[in-house]
Structures are given as structure tokens and as C-alpha cells.
Design an enzyme around this catalytic site. Structure first.
Site, PDB file in Angstrom:
ATOM      1  N   SER A  14       7.107   6.030 -10.060  1.00 23.34           N
ATOM      2  CA  SER A  14       8.708   6.502 -10.667  1.00 23.34           C
ATOM      3  C   SER A  14       9.573   5.507  -9.779  1.00 23.34           C
ATOM      4  O   SER A  14      10.607   5.527 -10.131  1.00 23.34           O
ATOM      5  CB  SER A  14       8.981   7.748 -10.455  1.00 23.34           C
TER       6      SER A  14
ATOM      7  N   GLU B 187      12.394  -0.449  -2.494  1.00 27.04           N
ATOM      8  CA  GLU B 187      13.627  -0.370  -2.949  1.00 27.04           C
ATOM      9  C   GLU B 187      14.466  -1.419  -1.898  1.00 27.04           C
ATOM     10  O   GLU B 187      14.858  -2.476  -1.958  1.00 27.04           O
ATOM     11  CB  GLU B 187      14.477   0.454  -3.266  1.00 27.04           C
TER      12      GLU B 187
ATOM     13  N   PRO C 172       0.928  -1.169   0.050  1.00 26.54           N
ATOM     14  CA  PRO C 172       0.165  -0.145   0.128  1.00 26.54           C
ATOM     15  C   PRO C 172       0.828   1.076   0.014  1.00 26.54           C
ATOM     16  O   PRO C 172       1.962   1.283   0.480  1.00 26.54           O
ATOM     17  CB  PRO C 172      -0.845  -0.145   1.350  1.00 26.54           C
ATOM     18  N   HIS C 173       0.471   2.295  -0.389  1.00 22.66           N
ATOM     19  CA  HIS C 173       0.929   3.568  -0.471  1.00 22.66           C
ATOM     20  C   HIS C 173       0.614   4.295   0.870  1.00 22.66           C
ATOM     21  O   HIS C 173      -0.585   4.024   1.347  1.00 22.66           O
ATOM     22  CB  HIS C 173       0.363   4.630  -1.714  1.00 22.66           C
ATOM     23  N   PRO C 174       1.622   5.129   1.311  1.00 24.68           N
ATOM     24  CA  PRO C 174       1.357   5.698   2.592  1.00 24.68           C
ATOM     25  C   PRO C 174      -0.017   6.682   2.589  1.00 24.68           C
ATOM     26  O   PRO C 174      -0.668   6.853   3.578  1.00 24.68           O
ATOM     27  CB  PRO C 174       2.456   6.636   2.940  1.00 24.68           C
TER      28      PRO C 174
END
Length: 306
Positions: free
Chosen positions: A262, A242, A221-223
Site C-alpha cells: 500500500s 516515500e 528490502p522490507h524490515p
């Protein structure tokens, strides 16, 4: 003593690799973090563990606290002299004031994510020459700007070897330790979360469609996400993508699905990782520019528009 200044978890990851290049030299680490959360604290602790001295500052954006923090940085670092200085966020006003308070023999820059390779980013422009900014610079004696710091940089440490950067003299940094090519026929699949729409239901519908179509096993999930998916296993980790792939996935084959994050430009070089871009309906210039970057490095993009 060297100084290295970080602003994001990715910068800490790169900073660790830079510090390892100078095993016989001591480092003073500085973490200026714009968000106070567990992930930023985790990476601040990581940076502190690599350095002989360390200082962290939670950055605020309101004018009163911003000025107070600038004065604190100038007071703390006034007249300190360093052999080498390494900085990524050369546009940040607090970092510029910190640099104005110290002396140094050598100055280097390193990547702040894909802003370093996108010509429309802040690193390819100088700061707005507003009355307030000029008054603050003059009153508190800021000697630096983006253009000035780029001209001072002797070399730039980068994780983007295939792209032009803010200065020509680049030194490549590999985020991944050397790993053998996996012989496993099976691979794990991960969808990177991105709240691309303001409507949470639209984000849920999109993610469900992708997970079902590509039979995706895991979800990172994205914050900024404020919704929950039920048909996929979540990855709960303090690590950024990463770092997670470098530490946890290691020699496994892995398929990473993304709309246009990105962050995948930081990982696609790894021979065990296959990155798949998913083209969705969008008219946002920044999103379209991101697709162009993915295509430039040869990432396969599948059109999933209706």
C-alpha cells in the site's frame, strides 16, 4: 505553541509538511514509537529538529509497562495548553491519555497510511468496549475514543486526494517537492521487498522470478525480511520509500514494482514514477483488498501467477 504527535516514520514525513504550513508558530513534537531501531530513531531526530520542544517514548505492549507509560504521559503533559493539536493515530490508547491530560483550542487529524482510506480499518470502528479497557479509561480518566476524536477534528491532512477519509474536510499534503518531468529515456527499476510467505525459500523464489523477468536493478528490502537475494543490488538507507524517492531519485524516471504494498499509494501521483503491481497467488483478504486499492487508482497490475 502547537502539539504534533507521531507514531511512524511516514507520520513524521507528513508532520514535517504540516509544520511548514505554520511558519510563524512553534511546535512541541512527540514521537511514540512501537519499535526501537535505527529507522525510527532517524525519523524521531528529524521531528525533533523541526520542533522547539520534543519528547519521545518507546511504547511497550505488556500491561505493566503500558500503564506505567500512560501515567508518565499524563504527568508530563498534565495541564499543558496548546493552540493547535495534530494527531494521526487516534486509536492509540497512550495518545488518547496524552490528549486527555492537556487543553487545546483546535484539533486536527492527519493520515496514518492507508488505514485512513480502508473502510475495514480501526479508524472506521470504535474501540472494543471490554471490561479492562473501560476500567483503565475510568481509572486514569481517558476522555477520548476514535469516534470522539473524529468528531472533534476540524480538518484532516491527507496524502490520498482520490479517496474518502475519516472526516470529510480534507487538506491535501504533497510528499514530493515540485519536480520537472524527466527527459531521460532510461529509468531505474526497484522491487519493493515483501515477505508475503512464511517460508523464506518461497519468498526468495518469487523475488528471483520477478527480478529476472522484469530485469530489475535495485531491491528495497522490507524490515521484516530474514533472507538475502544475490542477483540484485540492495538499497541500504534509513529512509522510508516515500522519503527515499523524494530525496534520492528526484527527477529521474523510476519504475517501482510491488506485489501489493500500500506504500505505492503514497507515490503514484509523481509524474516521474511508474508503479507496476504484480498479482500473485493469495487468498488473504487483506492482500486482495490491497489489490483493489491499487486498481482503483489505475495502477497497472500484471498477473504473474503460474
Amino acid at each position: 505553541m502547537n502539539l504534533i504527535v507521531c507514531y511512524t516514520p511516514l507520520q513524521v514525513l507528513i508532520a514535517e509538511r504540516i509544520i511548514d504550513l505554520y511558519p510563524n508558530e512553534q511546535f512541541y513534537g512527540v514521537m511514540i514509537y512501537p519499535v526501537a531501531n535505527a529507522k525510527y530513531q532517524y525519523y524521531a531526530d528529524r521531528l525533533e529538529a523541526k520542533c522547539e520542544q520534543f519528547f519521545s517514548l518507546h511504547q511497550h505492549t505488556d500491561r505493566f509497562n503500558l500503564l506505567k507509560e500512560i501515567i508518565e504521559l499524563k504527568y508530563r503533559f498534565s495541564r499543558k495548553v496548546f493552540q493547535r493539536v495534530f494527531v494521526a493515530s487516534i486509536n492509540d490508547i497512550q495518545i488518547q491519555f496524552l490528549l486527555s491530560a492537556i487543553g487545546f483550542e483546535h484539533f486536527y487529524t492527519f493520515d496514518d497510511g492507508t488505514a485512513n482510506i480502508v473502510p475495514s480499518s480501526v479508524y472506521y470502528k470504535d474501540e472494543p468496549n471490554t471490561f479492562i479497557r473501560k476500567a483503565i479509561n475510568r481509572g486514569l480518566k481517558n476522555k477520548y475514543s476514535v469516534a470522539k476524536l473524529k468528531s472533534l477534528s476540524e480538518a484532516h491532512y491527507t496524502i490520498y486526494p482520490d479517496f474518502s477519509n475519516i472526516i470529510e474536510n480534507t487538506i491535501n499534503i504533497d510528499l514530493f517537492p515540485s519536480s520537472a518531468l524527466s527527459n531521460d529515456n532510461d529509468s531505474i527499476s526497484i522491487l519493493l521487498g515483501q515477505p508475503v510467505y512464511l517460508d523464506n525459500e518461497k519468498n526468495i523464489t518469487l523475488a528471483k522470478k520477478v527480478i529476472e523477468r522484469f530485469n530489475i536493478q535495485y531491491y528495497l528490502p522490507h524490515p521484516r525480511e530474514q533472507y538475502q537475494l544475490n542477483q540484485v543490488e540492495y538499497i541500504h538507507t534509513p529512509l522510508i520509500l516515500e522519503d527515499y524517492l523524494a530525496q534520492v531519485v528526484k527527477n529521474k524516471k523510476c519504475k517501482i514494482y510491488t506485489y501489493f504494498s500500500s506504500a505505492v499509494l503514497n507515490i503514484y501521483h509523481n509524474k516521474n514514477i511508474e508503479v507496476i503491481g504484480l498479482r500473485i497467488d493469495t487468498n488473504e483478504p487483506a492482500f486482495i483488498e490491497s489489490y483493489a486499492l491499487l486498481e482503483k487508482v489505475g495502477i497497472n497490475i500484471i498477473d504473474i501467477r503460474e
